[in-house]
Design an enzyme around this catalytic site. Sequence first.
Site, mmCIF file in Angstrom:
data_model
loop_
_atom_site.group_PDB
_atom_site.id
_atom_site.type_symbol
_atom_site.label_atom_id
_atom_site.label_comp_id
_atom_site.label_asym_id
_atom_site.label_seq_id
_atom_site.Cartn_x
_atom_site.Cartn_y
_atom_site.Cartn_z
ATOM 1 N N LYS A 168 0.865 -1.183 0.000
ATOM 2 C CA LYS A 168 0.000 0.000 0.000
ATOM 3 C C LYS A 168 0.906 1.239 0.000
ATOM 4 O O LYS A 168 1.945 1.239 0.678
ATOM 5 C CB LYS A 168 -0.857 -0.046 1.272
ATOM 6 C CG LYS A 168 -1.917 1.020 1.402
ATOM 7 C CD LYS A 168 -2.734 0.788 2.695
ATOM 8 C CE LYS A 168 -3.891 1.740 2.846
ATOM 9 N NZ LYS A 168 -4.703 1.445 4.056
ATOM 10 N N SER A 187 -9.654 1.240 3.106
ATOM 11 C CA SER A 187 -8.811 2.028 2.236
ATOM 12 C C SER A 187 -7.728 1.219 1.524
ATOM 13 O O SER A 187 -7.118 1.722 0.587
ATOM 14 C CB SER A 187 -8.130 3.132 3.041
ATOM 15 O OG SER A 187 -7.274 2.580 4.016
ATOM 16 N N SER A 203 -9.811 -1.184 7.331
ATOM 17 C CA SER A 203 -9.243 -0.939 6.001
ATOM 18 C C SER A 203 -8.464 -2.092 5.395
ATOM 19 O O SER A 203 -8.107 -2.036 4.218
ATOM 20 C CB SER A 203 -8.345 0.295 6.033
ATOM 21 O OG SER A 203 -9.125 1.452 5.949
#
Lengths: 485, 95
Positions: free
Chosen positions: A78, A153, A177
């Site tokens: 990420k 996310s 997330s």
Amino acid sequence: MNFTDRTIHELHDRLRAGEVTSVELTRAHLERIKATDGAINAYITLCPEEALAAAAAADARIAEGRADLLTGIPIALKDIFLTEGVRTTCASKILDNFVAPYDGTAVARLKERGAVILGKLNMDEFAMGSSNENSAYGPVKNPWNLGTVPGGSSGGSAAAVAAGQAVATLGTDTGGSIRQPASHCGVVGLKPTYGRVSRYGVIAYASSLDQVGPLTRDVEDCAIMLQAVAGFDGADSTSVDLPVPDYRATLKDGIAGLKIGLPKEYFIEGLDPEVKKAVETAIAVCRNLGAEIVEVSLPHTDYALACYYLVATAEASSNLARYDGVRYGVRTESARGLSDLYSRSRAEGFGAEVKRRIMLGTYALSSGYYDAYYLKAQKVRTLIRQDFLDAFAQVDLLLTPVAPTAAFPIGEKTADPLQMYLSDIFTIPVNLAGTCALSLPCGFTAEGLPIGLQLIGKPFDEATILRAAWAFEQATEWHKESPHF
Amino acid sequence: MKITRPEVEHVARLARLALDDGEFDALTGEMDAILGYVAKLQELDTEGIVPTAHAVPMENAFRDDLVKPSIGIEAALQNAPDAADGCFRVPKVIE
């Protein structure tokens, strides 16, 4: 043979047997990304040269017989993890030109084991979102249905694994997330106990809630990735100095004899009937495998979302104060004086959701409102945490849905922040309590969208939820499905 | 309690965000809705409850006070929008 739908443990065996090289695996993944990312948009930055160099080094290490489980395995991160010499944007315009000067601890630990880093994955800006529609680099599409969101996310992290663009990835989980996108994309995602994995070199959203964890193709890979990054780090003052068990060694101990609690507050109206049915079927599977199922109560569940949005936004407003256009990131070109430089750089650099949360957090911390909002939320947090500790006095783990629905259509909830926030109601309490939880596939909707099952463990007892998840996975076929696109 | 636009403007000043008219209007409605929702916390009696700042009970974290190399001036300045003489440069503060 296709190498972009395999697990870490299978690829490790093949690398060691000389059936494939890391350079070949890395090339295959880079090709796969090239062929599919126009549709998925999971990557913000690709590092092909660095990846191929790391792969060549990994092949040399394998040849010397020094292979770790992750040596030569192509993974991705990420874009919230600092990676030395590589652009790190956190999916924000304000960090568009930022090149990290050092590696975060989790990244350094993966590199030490010889993992190959393919690139940096799309996400909601500063990890704020439940749908990956808040990225400055455009939304990520769910590989199972390109018209739906992948969740957020860590939507890029989940989508990349589901689409065969990386063998495994790392994400972060502040209110769900990792688990919610894992659920929406049909992969395994684990949020470790707060303090289990160092946050050093991870861009902060809400510091008392954020935790680093893996998204993988199966539960064994999840154990391997957690093993690689878990453990004390002197560079993070919230890192906990506890021994890290050998997660892979206890995976096969089975689910028989475990006492599983079903929190009645999680099986409520508003839960999609297809999700409810899949979770009920999963409960039956666990019972057949010898687990004892009991109903428990987490009485303050209904207050968790309100509590979370005060705690998280307050911490976010404080953390994001560091983006001032002075030391790094984007600086406005139209500043009249220093104060104006701060205000305009921030207004130009941050997206709408980030501004909304900074404003909420600043309000909750401001003079006259601190006691009524922030302090009140911190007290309610104590009650929510106590609910979990009370439940864990009766059971070994908890079983719940991950999200109230499967992946929703792109654009469906963007106009109503409160509706969007509700998609995290089953994951948020775990972050407030600080304990660990895992999401794994447990079915599909009639439209072919994955449904996730959440297993919540006692603080620092990741081993038990991994063990239960592995037993469930062996008894079902859900994890073997792949999206066709 | 209704959130008003002047309150939103005040918070934006505190948060150092130069928002535009449209943003102020949107945020006034959104913050009002969200703060209306979080007001449900007031239903709970939290008298005598100790607030939780961190979910994991921890004593203070100490480490040995050892001198270690830091990232250095060059690396620290590599992302600076404007730098000169080993410093970050900003607009003039004093007229």
